[in-house]
Design an enzyme around this catalytic site. Structure first.
Site, PDB file in Angstrom:
ATOM      1  N   ASP A  95       0.856  -1.202   0.053  1.00  0.00           N
ATOM      2  CA  ASP A  95      -0.073   0.090  -0.136  1.00  0.00           C
ATOM      3  C   ASP A  95       1.080   1.317  -0.037  1.00  0.00           C
ATOM      4  O   ASP A  95       2.012   1.204   0.452  1.00  0.00           O
ATOM      5  CB  ASP A  95      -0.731  -0.077   1.365  1.00  0.00           C
ATOM      6  N   ASP A 146       3.447   1.945  -4.595  1.00  0.00           N
ATOM      7  CA  ASP A 146       2.724   2.630  -5.413  1.00  0.00           C
ATOM      8  C   ASP A 146       2.436   2.137  -6.706  1.00  0.00           C
ATOM      9  O   ASP A 146       3.183   1.876  -7.583  1.00  0.00           O
ATOM     10  CB  ASP A 146       3.193   3.995  -5.866  1.00  0.00           C
ATOM     11  N   SER A 161     -16.296  -3.224  -9.783  1.00  0.00           N
ATOM     12  CA  SER A 161     -17.425  -2.378  -8.946  1.00  0.00           C
ATOM     13  C   SER A 161     -18.473  -2.663  -9.933  1.00  0.00           C
ATOM     14  O   SER A 161     -18.702  -2.653 -11.035  1.00  0.00           O
ATOM     15  CB  SER A 161     -16.875  -0.949  -8.937  1.00  0.00           C
ATOM     16  N   TYR A 165     -13.933   6.666 -13.031  1.00  0.00           N
ATOM     17  CA  TYR A 165     -13.812   5.404 -12.225  1.00  0.00           C
ATOM     18  C   TYR A 165     -14.433   4.316 -13.130  1.00  0.00           C
ATOM     19  O   TYR A 165     -13.930   3.358 -12.966  1.00  0.00           O
ATOM     20  CB  TYR A 165     -14.636   5.999 -10.848  1.00  0.00           C
TER      21      TYR A 165
HETATM   22  N1  LIG Z   1     -15.916   0.516  -1.082  1.00  0.00           N
HETATM   23  C1  LIG Z   1     -16.883   0.471  -1.937  1.00  0.00           C
HETATM   24  O1  LIG Z   1     -18.134   0.850  -2.135  1.00  0.00           O
HETATM   25  C2  LIG Z   1     -16.321  -0.276  -3.145  1.00  0.00           C
HETATM   26  C3  LIG Z   1     -17.244  -0.585  -4.337  1.00  0.00           C
HETATM   27  C4  LIG Z   1     -16.776  -1.471  -5.420  1.00  0.00           C
HETATM   28  C5  LIG Z   1     -15.416  -1.417  -5.645  1.00  0.00           C
HETATM   29  N2  LIG Z   1     -14.506  -0.981  -4.571  1.00  0.00           N
HETATM   30  C6  LIG Z   1     -13.108  -1.212  -4.998  1.00  0.00           C
HETATM   31  O2  LIG Z   1     -12.600  -1.773  -3.858  1.00  0.00           O
HETATM   32  C7  LIG Z   1     -11.122  -1.500  -3.877  1.00  0.00           C
HETATM   33  C8  LIG Z   1     -10.851  -1.216  -2.360  1.00  0.00           C
HETATM   34  O3  LIG Z   1     -11.744   0.061  -1.897  1.00  0.00           O
HETATM   35  P1  LIG Z   1     -12.050   0.634  -0.706  1.00  0.00           P
HETATM   36  O4  LIG Z   1     -13.494   1.051  -0.474  1.00  0.00           O
HETATM   37  O5  LIG Z   1     -11.452  -0.430   0.560  1.00  0.00           O
HETATM   38  O6  LIG Z   1     -11.290   1.999  -0.792  1.00  0.00           O
HETATM   39  P2  LIG Z   1     -10.155   2.360   0.513  1.00  0.00           P
HETATM   40  O7  LIG Z   1      -9.863   3.934  -0.092  1.00  0.00           O
HETATM   41  O8  LIG Z   1     -10.787   2.400   1.881  1.00  0.00           O
HETATM   42  O9  LIG Z   1      -8.853   1.771   0.281  1.00  0.00           O
HETATM   43  C9  LIG Z   1      -7.998   1.747  -0.862  1.00  0.00           C
HETATM   44  C10 LIG Z   1      -6.651   1.284  -0.436  1.00  0.00           C
HETATM   45  O10 LIG Z   1      -5.851   1.456  -1.583  1.00  0.00           O
HETATM   46  C11 LIG Z   1      -4.659   2.167  -1.206  1.00  0.00           C
HETATM   47  N3  LIG Z   1      -4.026   3.009  -2.427  1.00  0.00           N
HETATM   48  C12 LIG Z   1      -4.642   3.977  -3.049  1.00  0.00           C
HETATM   49  N4  LIG Z   1      -4.002   4.144  -4.109  1.00  0.00           N
HETATM   50  C13 LIG Z   1      -2.713   3.460  -4.295  1.00  0.00           C
HETATM   51  C14 LIG Z   1      -1.762   3.251  -4.825  1.00  0.00           C
HETATM   52  N5  LIG Z   1      -1.411   4.239  -6.099  1.00  0.00           N
HETATM   53  N6  LIG Z   1      -0.647   2.146  -4.607  1.00  0.00           N
HETATM   54  C15 LIG Z   1      -1.213   1.380  -3.720  1.00  0.00           C
HETATM   55  N7  LIG Z   1      -2.167   1.511  -2.984  1.00  0.00           N
HETATM   56  C16 LIG Z   1      -3.037   2.605  -3.079  1.00  0.00           C
HETATM   57  C17 LIG Z   1      -5.002   3.340  -0.321  1.00  0.00           C
HETATM   58  O11 LIG Z   1      -3.931   3.877   0.414  1.00  0.00           O
HETATM   59  C18 LIG Z   1      -6.129   2.599   0.584  1.00  0.00           C
HETATM   60  O12 LIG Z   1      -5.437   1.717   1.697  1.00  0.00           O
HETATM   61  C19 LIG Z   1     -10.987  -0.500  -4.704  1.00  0.00           C
HETATM   62  O13 LIG Z   1     -10.451  -0.852  -5.832  1.00  0.00           O
HETATM   63  C20 LIG Z   1     -12.415   0.306  -5.036  1.00  0.00           C
HETATM   64  O14 LIG Z   1     -12.525   0.603  -6.278  1.00  0.00           O
HETATM   65  C21 LIG Z   1     -15.053  -0.439  -3.557  1.00  0.00           C
END
Ligand SMILES: NC(=O)c1ccc[n+]([C@@H]2O[C@H](COP(=O)([O-])OP(=O)(O)OC[C@H]3O[C@@H](n4cnc5c(N)ncnc54)[C@H](O)[C@@H]3O)[C@@H](O)[C@H]2O)c1
Length: 255
Positions: free
Chosen positions: A38, A62, A141, A154
């Site tokens: 992360d 990253d 998603s 997105y």
């Molecule tokens: N929460 C939702 O409603 C939802 C719905 C559909 C899909 N998703 C997908 O699930 C995944 C996780 O989402 P979440 O809700 O847990 O989000 P979140 O923001 O809580 O977690 C995302 C994590 O990714 C890390 N991150 C961001 N950019 C990064 C990079 N360049 N390199 C490495 N790490 C990086 C962040 O630091 C964070 O820890 C994402 O791909 C999101 O699109 C989430």
């Protein structure tokens, strides 16, 4: 928990927070050695895993930066010798009406949510091929299958993830590698806080009620729902499933 991932090394990107944290805790509880990759510190996830008796390490990475992904590859190989399971979960969840998205905003979302998936996958597929076993799961998603507001970059990135999942599965299946995607509903995490901006006439609670109202199963999605889907997809039981996007979204999109 049954140790169904014992002996496996799993890299989970974006595992410091939200859904990725739930993925990491779940796979570790079932015996996998987990790499929390992360841009943020993964210490909280690490502590949760170690407190439950699991094995993990954190790695700052990253996913949008090729050099950083190369360092992740070298670091994981030095620590564990291999990666069996790659979970491409890191992602940015923006909220911007289309006409206010700059080209730089667009590029950033595509860079993290789609380029990142390409970079990590290309780094770890050769080792999986050599060992004739691998599991790749990409976070898509359910926004891809329904009307959305303020998410065009997105949804475009997630459509790319779904296309990549399908295409790559055809190339690597002969090497014992499966590639699937999970498409969740809106799930409360630190990443969804900004979505509120698109629904200024609703409170957070009203927004979640609105989302649940579209589901067939009328309760909020929680990260553990998605971790359970992941655990199945990376198990031996899912060895004949590839190229699929599983809408683990309570029945909003019937894909
Ligand atoms: N929460 C939702 O409603 C939802 C719905 C559909 C899909 N998703 C997908 O699930 C995944 C996780 O989402 P979440 O809700 O847990 O989000 P979140 O923001 O809580 O977690 C995302 C994590 O990714 C890390 N991150 C961001 N950019 C990064 C990079 N360049 N390199 C490495 N790490 C990086 C962040 O630091 C964070 O820890 C994402 O791909 C999101 O699109 C989430």
């Amino acid at each position: 928990m049954e140790q169904r991932h014992a002996g496996k090394v799993a890299i989970i990107t974006g595992a410091a927070s939200g859904i990725g944290q739930a993925h990491a805790v779940r796979l570790a509880s079932e015996g996998a050695a987990v790499v929390i990759a992360d841009v943020q510190s993964g210490e909280e996830t690490l502590h949760r895993i170690e407190a439950a008796g699991g094995s993990a390490m954190t790695f700052r990475c990253d996913v949008a930066d090729p050099d950083s992904v190369a360092q992740l590859g070298a670091g994981v190989e030095a620590a564990f010798g291999r990666c069996d399971i790659l979970v491409n979960n890191a992602g940015l969840i923006p909220s911007q009406p289309f006409e206010r998205i700059s080209f730089a905003d667009w590029r950033r979302i595509i860079a993290v949510n789609l380029d990142g998936v390409f970079l990590t996958t290309q780094r770890f597929v050769p080792g999986m091929r050599e060992r004739s076993w691998g599991r790749i799961v990409n976070m898509a998603s359910n926004t891809f299958g329904q009307k959305t507001i303020g998410l065009s970059h997105y949804v475009a990135s997630k459509g790319g993830v779904i296309g990549f999942t399908r295409a790559l599965s055809g190339e690597v299946g002969q090497h014992g590698i499966t590639v699937n995607a999970i498409a969740p509903a809106m799930t409360r995490t630190p990443g969804t806080e900004a979505l509120q901006d698109n629904y200024a006439d609703m409170t957070q609670d009203e927004l979640y009620k609105f989302v649940v109202g579209k589901q067939s199963i009328p309760r909020p999605s929680v990260p553990a729902d998605l971790a359970a889907t992941l655990s199945f997809l990376v198990s031996e039981d899912a060895a004949f499933i590839t190229g699929q996007t599983i809408y683990a979204d309570g029945g909003v999109v019937r894909g």
